[in-house]
Design a protein around this motif. Sequence first.
Motif, PDB file in Angstrom:
ATOM      1  N   TRP A  49      12.504 -15.043  15.295  1.00  0.00           N
ATOM      2  CA  TRP A  49      11.308 -15.834  15.617  1.00  0.00           C
ATOM      3  C   TRP A  49      11.520 -17.306  15.281  1.00  0.00           C
ATOM      4  CZ3 TRP A  49       8.901 -18.680  11.916  1.00  0.00           C
ATOM      5  CH2 TRP A  49       9.210 -18.392  10.587  1.00  0.00           C
ATOM      6  N   LEU A  50      12.242 -17.575  14.172  1.00  0.00           N
ATOM      7  CA  LEU A  50      12.478 -18.950  13.759  1.00  0.00           C
ATOM      8  C   LEU A  50      13.454 -19.645  14.707  1.00  0.00           C
ATOM      9  CD1 LEU A  50      12.015 -21.207  11.719  1.00  0.00           C
ATOM     10  CD2 LEU A  50      13.741 -20.163  10.249  1.00  0.00           C
ATOM     11  N   VAL A  51      14.468 -18.920  15.145  1.00  0.00           N
ATOM     12  CA  VAL A  51      15.421 -19.470  16.113  1.00  0.00           C
ATOM     13  C   VAL A  51      14.711 -19.774  17.427  1.00  0.00           C
ATOM     14  CG1 VAL A  51      17.508 -19.000  17.455  1.00  0.00           C
ATOM     15  CG2 VAL A  51      17.404 -18.332  15.046  1.00  0.00           C
ATOM     16  N   ARG A  52      13.866 -18.843  17.885  1.00  0.00           N
ATOM     17  CA  ARG A  52      13.121 -19.090  19.123  1.00  0.00           C
ATOM     18  C   ARG A  52      12.204 -20.293  18.986  1.00  0.00           C
ATOM     19  NH1 ARG A  52      13.028 -13.605  18.794  1.00  0.00           N
ATOM     20  NH2 ARG A  52      10.918 -13.558  17.965  1.00  0.00           N
ATOM     21  N   GLN A  53      11.538 -20.407  17.843  1.00  0.00           N
ATOM     22  CA  GLN A  53      10.634 -21.537  17.610  1.00  0.00           C
ATOM     23  C   GLN A  53      11.391 -22.862  17.677  1.00  0.00           C
ATOM     24  OE1 GLN A  53       7.598 -21.747  14.221  1.00  0.00           O
ATOM     25  NE2 GLN A  53       9.278 -22.983  13.421  1.00  0.00           N
ATOM     26  N   GLN A  68      24.179 -31.599  15.264  1.00  0.00           N
ATOM     27  CA  GLN A  68      23.182 -31.931  14.235  1.00  0.00           C
ATOM     28  C   GLN A  68      22.024 -30.943  14.256  1.00  0.00           C
ATOM     29  OE1 GLN A  68      23.317 -34.136  11.792  1.00  0.00           O
ATOM     30  NE2 GLN A  68      21.298 -33.547  11.061  1.00  0.00           N
ATOM     31  N   ALA A  69      21.551 -30.620  15.444  1.00  0.00           N
ATOM     32  CA  ALA A  69      20.444 -29.675  15.567  1.00  0.00           C
ATOM     33  C   ALA A  69      20.860 -28.276  15.106  1.00  0.00           C
ATOM     34  CB  ALA A  69      19.938 -29.633  17.005  1.00  0.00           C
ATOM     35  N   LEU A  70      22.113 -27.890  15.373  1.00  0.00           N
ATOM     36  CA  LEU A  70      22.603 -26.597  14.885  1.00  0.00           C
ATOM     37  C   LEU A  70      22.616 -26.564  13.363  1.00  0.00           C
ATOM     38  CD1 LEU A  70      25.597 -25.623  17.204  1.00  0.00           C
ATOM     39  CD2 LEU A  70      23.425 -24.432  16.945  1.00  0.00           C
ATOM     40  N   ALA A  71      23.086 -27.648  12.750  1.00  0.00           N
ATOM     41  CA  ALA A  71      23.123 -27.715  11.289  1.00  0.00           C
ATOM     42  C   ALA A  71      21.705 -27.646  10.715  1.00  0.00           C
ATOM     43  CB  ALA A  71      23.829 -28.989  10.836  1.00  0.00           C
ATOM     44  N   GLU A  72      20.762 -28.320  11.359  1.00  0.00           N
ATOM     45  CA  GLU A  72      19.371 -28.282  10.903  1.00  0.00           C
ATOM     46  C   GLU A  72      18.779 -26.876  11.054  1.00  0.00           C
ATOM     47  OE1 GLU A  72      17.429 -31.331  13.159  1.00  0.00           O
ATOM     48  OE2 GLU A  72      18.513 -32.934  12.124  1.00  0.00           O
ATOM     49  N   LEU A  73      19.117 -26.208  12.161  1.00  0.00           N
ATOM     50  CA  LEU A  73      18.646 -24.838  12.362  1.00  0.00           C
ATOM     51  C   LEU A  73      19.207 -23.914  11.289  1.00  0.00           C
ATOM     52  CD1 LEU A  73      17.196 -22.631  13.939  1.00  0.00           C
ATOM     53  CD2 LEU A  73      19.170 -22.537  15.477  1.00  0.00           C
ATOM     54  N   LEU A  74      20.485 -24.062  10.979  1.00  0.00           N
ATOM     55  CA  LEU A  74      21.090 -23.246   9.922  1.00  0.00           C
ATOM     56  C   LEU A  74      20.404 -23.497   8.575  1.00  0.00           C
ATOM     57  CD1 LEU A  74      23.144 -21.259   8.911  1.00  0.00           C
ATOM     58  CD2 LEU A  74      24.802 -23.122   8.748  1.00  0.00           C
ATOM     59  N   ALA A  75      20.100 -24.752   8.284  1.00  0.00           N
ATOM     60  CA  ALA A  75      19.404 -25.071   7.033  1.00  0.00           C
ATOM     61  C   ALA A  75      18.022 -24.416   6.989  1.00  0.00           C
ATOM     62  CB  ALA A  75      19.283 -26.587   6.869  1.00  0.00           C
ATOM     63  N   MET A  76      17.332 -24.397   8.121  1.00  0.00           N
ATOM     64  CA  MET A  76      16.017 -23.746   8.178  1.00  0.00           C
ATOM     65  C   MET A  76      16.145 -22.248   7.947  1.00  0.00           C
ATOM     66  SD  MET A  76      13.967 -25.625  11.229  1.00  0.00           S
ATOM     67  CE  MET A  76      12.354 -25.150  10.645  1.00  0.00           C
ATOM     68  N   HIS A  85      13.905 -13.864  -0.274  1.00  0.00           N
ATOM     69  CA  HIS A  85      14.368 -13.423  -1.594  1.00  0.00           C
ATOM     70  C   HIS A  85      13.370 -13.748  -2.692  1.00  0.00           C
ATOM     71  CE1 HIS A  85      18.331 -11.913  -0.570  1.00  0.00           C
ATOM     72  NE2 HIS A  85      18.475 -12.936   0.242  1.00  0.00           N
ATOM     73  N   ASP A  86      12.692 -14.877  -2.569  1.00  0.00           N
ATOM     74  CA  ASP A  86      11.722 -15.291  -3.590  1.00  0.00           C
ATOM     75  C   ASP A  86      10.331 -14.698  -3.365  1.00  0.00           C
ATOM     76  OD1 ASP A  86      13.753 -16.793  -4.682  1.00  0.00           O
ATOM     77  OD2 ASP A  86      13.060 -18.699  -3.837  1.00  0.00           O
ATOM     78  N   GLY A  87      10.132 -14.038  -2.219  1.00  0.00           N
ATOM     79  CA  GLY A  87       8.824 -13.455  -1.923  1.00  0.00           C
ATOM     80  C   GLY A  87       7.772 -14.488  -1.567  1.00  0.00           C
ATOM     81  N   VAL A  88       8.204 -15.627  -1.033  1.00  0.00           N
ATOM     82  CA  VAL A  88       7.282 -16.703  -0.678  1.00  0.00           C
ATOM     83  C   VAL A  88       7.006 -16.637   0.830  1.00  0.00           C
ATOM     84  CG1 VAL A  88       6.986 -19.208  -0.645  1.00  0.00           C
ATOM     85  CG2 VAL A  88       8.246 -18.137  -2.511  1.00  0.00           C
ATOM     86  N   PRO A  89       5.757 -16.740   1.251  1.00  0.00           N
ATOM     87  CA  PRO A  89       5.437 -16.717   2.685  1.00  0.00           C
ATOM     88  C   PRO A  89       6.111 -17.879   3.431  1.00  0.00           C
ATOM     89  CG  PRO A  89       3.447 -16.455   1.379  1.00  0.00           C
ATOM     90  CD  PRO A  89       4.544 -16.820   0.431  1.00  0.00           C
ATOM     91  N   PHE A  90       6.521 -17.606   4.658  1.00  0.00           N
ATOM     92  CA  PHE A  90       7.163 -18.635   5.485  1.00  0.00           C
ATOM     93  C   PHE A  90       6.264 -19.844   5.688  1.00  0.00           C
ATOM     94  CE2 PHE A  90       9.368 -14.781   7.321  1.00  0.00           C
ATOM     95  CZ  PHE A  90      10.573 -15.017   6.685  1.00  0.00           C
ATOM     96  N   VAL A  91       4.979 -19.606   5.804  1.00  0.00           N
ATOM     97  CA  VAL A  91       4.028 -20.698   5.997  1.00  0.00           C
ATOM     98  C   VAL A  91       4.059 -21.645   4.804  1.00  0.00           C
ATOM     99  CG1 VAL A  91       1.585 -21.263   6.249  1.00  0.00           C
ATOM    100  CG2 VAL A  91       2.534 -19.334   7.493  1.00  0.00           C
ATOM    101  N   GLU A  92       4.154 -21.068   3.622  1.00  0.00           N
ATOM    102  CA  GLU A  92       4.116 -21.866   2.405  1.00  0.00           C
ATOM    103  C   GLU A  92       5.326 -22.795   2.268  1.00  0.00           C
ATOM    104  OE1 GLU A  92       3.914 -20.773  -2.252  1.00  0.00           O
ATOM    105  OE2 GLU A  92       2.474 -19.729  -0.948  1.00  0.00           O
ATOM    106  N   VAL A  93       6.474 -22.393   2.796  1.00  0.00           N
ATOM    107  CA  VAL A  93       7.666 -23.248   2.716  1.00  0.00           C
ATOM    108  C   VAL A  93       7.815 -24.135   3.950  1.00  0.00           C
ATOM    109  CG1 VAL A  93       8.959 -21.797   1.125  1.00  0.00           C
ATOM    110  CG2 VAL A  93       9.185 -21.416   3.579  1.00  0.00           C
ATOM    111  N   GLY A  94       6.824 -24.088   4.837  1.00  0.00           N
ATOM    112  CA  GLY A  94       6.800 -25.002   5.970  1.00  0.00           C
ATOM    113  C   GLY A  94       7.680 -24.622   7.144  1.00  0.00           C
ATOM    114  N   LEU A  95       7.974 -23.327   7.304  1.00  0.00           N
ATOM    115  CA  LEU A  95       8.829 -22.911   8.408  1.00  0.00           C
ATOM    116  C   LEU A  95       8.069 -22.578   9.686  1.00  0.00           C
ATOM    117  CD1 LEU A  95      11.440 -20.695   6.536  1.00  0.00           C
ATOM    118  CD2 LEU A  95      11.722 -23.027   7.398  1.00  0.00           C
ATOM    119  N   VAL A  96       6.785 -22.303   9.564  1.00  0.00           N
ATOM    120  CA  VAL A  96       5.999 -21.944  10.735  1.00  0.00           C
ATOM    121  C   VAL A  96       5.293 -23.183  11.252  1.00  0.00           C
ATOM    122  CG1 VAL A  96       4.173 -20.462  11.641  1.00  0.00           C
ATOM    123  CG2 VAL A  96       5.667 -19.630   9.810  1.00  0.00           C
ATOM    124  N   ARG A  97       5.624 -23.562  12.461  1.00  0.00           N
ATOM    125  CA  ARG A  97       4.995 -24.760  13.051  1.00  0.00           C
ATOM    126  C   ARG A  97       3.572 -24.451  13.472  1.00  0.00           C
ATOM    127  NH1 ARG A  97       9.336 -27.321  17.181  1.00  0.00           N
ATOM    128  NH2 ARG A  97      10.927 -27.794  15.647  1.00  0.00           N
TER     129      ARG A  97
END
Length: 105
Positions: A49-53, A68-76, A85-97
């Motif tokens: 879902w994140l890759v599609r986004q 550059q965009a590939l490197a940024e995608l990998l970082a995301m 791993h930390d049990g933190v929602p994706f929304v909270e870490v800013g991954l969901v646009r």
Amino acid sequence: MNPLLRDELAALIAEEMSMPVAERAQAATKRDALMLRIQDLQAMYSLGWLVRQETMHVFGVVECLDDQALAELLAMLERGVEAIHDGVPFVEVGLVRGATCNWVA
């Protein structure tokens, strides 16, 4: 083939061909490593879902992203793995646009 996608691919190919042969080989190796890591994380952690986004602007074709965009995608994706791993929602870490997080402590 979609004309916009064709133009994106043509621009990437032209950019690659303007580089010296040695740099092209190094860039291709690095690009391949990035692509494989992205595919691995996407499959292992269900982060498609994140890759599609992040590839909507290139009609979902990851190969159309520049280095550059590939490197940024990998970082995301790596941030997504850390969130899992930390049990933190994706929304909270800013991954969901387009999502807002109003957590009440």
